[in-house]
Write a protein that holds these residues in place. Structure first.
Motif, PDB file in Angstrom:
ATOM      1  N   ILE A  32     111.903  10.023 -56.705  1.00 31.90           N
ATOM      2  CA  ILE A  32     111.282  10.480 -57.953  1.00 31.90           C
ATOM      3  C   ILE A  32     110.142  11.471 -57.728  1.00 31.90           C
ATOM      4  O   ILE A  32     109.768  12.207 -58.661  1.00 31.90           O
ATOM      5  CB  ILE A  32     110.779   9.275 -58.780  1.00 31.90           C
ATOM      6  N   LEU A  33     109.595  11.545 -56.531  1.00 35.01           N
ATOM      7  CA  LEU A  33     108.463  12.438 -56.262  1.00 35.01           C
ATOM      8  C   LEU A  33     108.727  13.901 -56.628  1.00 35.01           C
ATOM      9  O   LEU A  33     107.845  14.560 -57.202  1.00 35.01           O
ATOM     10  CB  LEU A  33     108.037  12.332 -54.793  1.00 35.01           C
ATOM     11  N   PRO A  34     109.906  14.471 -56.317  1.00 33.84           N
ATOM     12  CA  PRO A  34     110.136  15.877 -56.687  1.00 33.84           C
ATOM     13  C   PRO A  34     110.044  16.151 -58.183  1.00 33.84           C
ATOM     14  O   PRO A  34     109.865  17.303 -58.592  1.00 33.84           O
ATOM     15  CB  PRO A  34     111.563  16.135 -56.159  1.00 33.84           C
ATOM     16  N   PHE A  35     110.160  15.117 -59.007  1.00 36.29           N
ATOM     17  CA  PHE A  35     110.127  15.298 -60.452  1.00 36.29           C
ATOM     18  C   PHE A  35     108.788  14.875 -61.056  1.00 36.29           C
ATOM     19  O   PHE A  35     108.640  14.856 -62.280  1.00 36.29           O
ATOM     20  CB  PHE A  35     111.245  14.476 -61.104  1.00 36.29           C
ATOM     21  N   ALA A  36     107.826  14.552 -60.182  1.00 35.50           N
ATOM     22  CA  ALA A  36     106.544  14.027 -60.657  1.00 35.50           C
ATOM     23  C   ALA A  36     105.827  15.016 -61.565  1.00 35.50           C
ATOM     24  O   ALA A  36     105.158  14.622 -62.532  1.00 35.50           O
ATOM     25  CB  ALA A  36     105.663  13.651 -59.467  1.00 35.50           C
ATOM     26  N   GLY A  37     105.950  16.305 -61.282  1.00 39.48           N
ATOM     27  CA  GLY A  37     105.269  17.313 -62.087  1.00 39.48           C
ATOM     28  C   GLY A  37     105.720  17.356 -63.528  1.00 39.48           C
ATOM     29  O   GLY A  37     104.988  17.828 -64.406  1.00 39.48           O
ATOM     30  N   ARG A  38     106.913  16.888 -63.787  1.00 38.76           N
ATOM     31  CA  ARG A  38     107.440  16.907 -65.152  1.00 38.76           C
ATOM     32  C   ARG A  38     107.074  15.659 -65.936  1.00 38.76           C
ATOM     33  O   ARG A  38     107.425  15.542 -67.115  1.00 38.76           O
ATOM     34  CB  ARG A  38     108.973  17.031 -65.109  1.00 38.76           C
ATOM     35  N   LEU A  39     106.387  14.722 -65.294  1.00 34.90           N
ATOM     36  CA  LEU A  39     106.085  13.449 -65.931  1.00 34.90           C
ATOM     37  C   LEU A  39     104.637  13.347 -66.397  1.00 34.90           C
ATOM     38  O   LEU A  39     104.176  12.270 -66.743  1.00 34.90           O
ATOM     39  CB  LEU A  39     106.389  12.299 -64.959  1.00 34.90           C
ATOM     40  N   LYS A  40     103.921  14.465 -66.413  1.00 35.94           N
ATOM     41  CA  LYS A  40     102.536  14.438 -66.861  1.00 35.94           C
ATOM     42  C   LYS A  40     102.483  14.109 -68.351  1.00 35.94           C
ATOM     43  O   LYS A  40     103.379  14.428 -69.111  1.00 35.94           O
ATOM     44  CB  LYS A  40     101.873  15.792 -66.600  1.00 35.94           C
ATOM     45  N   THR A  41     101.424  13.452 -68.742  1.00 39.55           N
ATOM     46  CA  THR A  41     101.294  13.063 -70.146  1.00 39.55           C
ATOM     47  C   THR A  41      99.839  13.074 -70.567  1.00 39.55           C
ATOM     48  O   THR A  41      98.949  12.855 -69.750  1.00 39.55           O
ATOM     49  CB  THR A  41     101.888  11.668 -70.397  1.00 39.55           C
ATOM     50  N   ASP A  42      99.614  13.362 -71.835  1.00 47.18           N
ATOM     51  CA  ASP A  42      98.263  13.276 -72.401  1.00 47.18           C
ATOM     52  C   ASP A  42      98.211  12.166 -73.445  1.00 47.18           C
ATOM     53  O   ASP A  42      97.366  12.168 -74.331  1.00 47.18           O
ATOM     54  CB  ASP A  42      97.861  14.610 -73.026  1.00 47.18           C
ATOM     55  N   ALA A  43      99.133  11.220 -73.306  1.00 48.45           N
ATOM     56  CA  ALA A  43      99.245  10.147 -74.300  1.00 48.45           C
ATOM     57  C   ALA A  43      98.260   9.017 -74.071  1.00 48.45           C
ATOM     58  O   ALA A  43      98.162   8.118 -74.909  1.00 48.45           O
ATOM     59  CB  ALA A  43     100.669   9.582 -74.297  1.00 48.45           C
ATOM     60  N   TYR A  44      97.541   9.034 -72.962  1.00 49.29           N
ATOM     61  CA  TYR A  44      96.651   7.916 -72.655  1.00 49.29           C
ATOM     62  C   TYR A  44      95.545   7.799 -73.706  1.00 49.29           C
ATOM     63  O   TYR A  44      94.934   8.791 -74.111  1.00 49.29           O
ATOM     64  CB  TYR A  44      96.015   8.080 -71.282  1.00 49.29           C
ATOM     65  N   ARG A  45      95.334   6.572 -74.143  1.00 48.07           N
ATOM     66  CA  ARG A  45      94.257   6.264 -75.069  1.00 48.07           C
ATOM     67  C   ARG A  45      93.369   5.195 -74.452  1.00 48.07           C
ATOM     68  O   ARG A  45      93.817   4.415 -73.625  1.00 48.07           O
ATOM     69  CB  ARG A  45      94.810   5.762 -76.410  1.00 48.07           C
TER      70      ARG A  45
END
Length: 312
Positions: free
Chosen positions: A68-81
């Motif tokens: 999964i590491l090669p796809f880590a850049g696509r998993l960023k999120t700003d949903a954290y509350r």
């Protein structure tokens, strides 16, 4: 409304979107996940017979992390509350950490077939967990199904005799039951978090946390020079890491993000069928007549608890 359409309802007070699915893709994802899980019991049992359960789990997590590491850049999120850590930390603690710790040790003492049957109790546990944690009503059918399912698990455990395939079935089945409780709690948490988080991001967090948690397994692995790396063992480890730890959990998290948790948990009913079939074909395992009746009681209990449940 046609099956190909999807109705979305917005609950204004909580801002939660409830999706009544009509499309096939989430169902296919859940179906694929549980088939992979059913096959994981025999593979896991083969692996823990060759090395420490901690070593097996670290290898599983490390392989999944590499994939999964090669796809880590696509998993960023700003949903954290603020306060989300109160759900995120327990989520990764219950699964994969405690879940796999209990299950890997369970398969040292019981058969993959019996462990697979016990996994059928997850839908009922999800219902009970939703009642305890989310305040959802617990119907009479669920209570009857819970009693029947627990009775079946108890009979399945105490009727098992110690032999080469199950050295301590009572202990092993109790550990497996604990693992399923962890899985049920995790499903409820994942369902809540999937309202805002990418389900594959949640899967990546689980894999990363599992790699750290089971890191002592690497030390144990280096101290086990007598491990015979056969083709079946290597295949089992790769299957467990890439297809089960990452693939199955990722697909299940994604599928559950599109349909209600109670409906998604019903798919777990397919796991024992697959586990028993593969345990018989690959590991030469079998259930006694009394254990077959107990297994039927578990599955029937789950069916009773789910019949007539209104999906929302």
């Amino acid at each position: 409304m046609k099956n190909s359409q999807m109705t979305r309802a917005l609950n204004q007070p909580g801002g939660r979107i409830v999706i009544e699915p009509g499309r096939l893709l989430p169902v296919a994802a859940l179906f694929t996940a549980v088939i992979l899980w059913g096959g994981s019991f025999a593979s896991m049992r083969l692996a823990v017979q060759a090395m420490s359960p901690w070593s097996v789990m670290w290898l599983r997590m490390a392989i999944a992390l590499v994939v999964i590491l090669p796809f880590a850049g696509r998993l960023k999120t700003d949903a954290y509350r603020q306060g989300d850590w109160k759900l995120l930390i327990p989520m990764v603690l219950f699964q994969p950490c405690l879940y796999f710790l209990l299950e890997s040790n369970a398969l040292c003492f019981t058969t993959s077939s019996q462990a697979g049957v016990i996994s059928a109790s997850v839908p009922i546990m999800v219902g009970v967990g939703a009642w305890m944690m989310l305040g959802e009503p617990l119907g009479r059918r669920t209570l009857v199904g819970l009693f029947l399912s627990v009775t079946g698990v108890a009979i399945l455990s105490v009727s098992g005799s110690s032999d080469d395939t199950a050295t301590n079935p009572l202990l092993g089945n109790l550990l497996e039951l604990g693992a399923m409780a962890c899985a049920a709690v995790n499903m409820i948490m994942v369902k809540r978090l999937c309202d805002r988080y990418n389900p594959w991001l949640l899967t990546a967090l689980q894999v990363f946390a599992g790699t750290l948690f089971f890191s002592p397994g690497l030390v144990l692995l280096l101290r086990e020079p007598r491990v015979e790396w056969t083709i079946p063992l290597i295949s089992a480890i790769v299957f467990l890491g890439a297809l089960v730890t990452l693939g199955a959990f990722g697909l299940y998290n994604w599928g559950m993000s599109h349909i209600p948790a109670s409906r998604a948990s019903v798919f777990i009913n397919l796991v024992p069928v697959t586990a028993v079939a593969i345990g018989w074909m690959v590991m030469g395992e079998s259930l006694s007549g009394l254990q077959c009746l107990a297994a039927a009681a578990v599955i029937i209990g789950v069916g009773i608890s789910q019949k007539g449940v209104r999906q929302v």
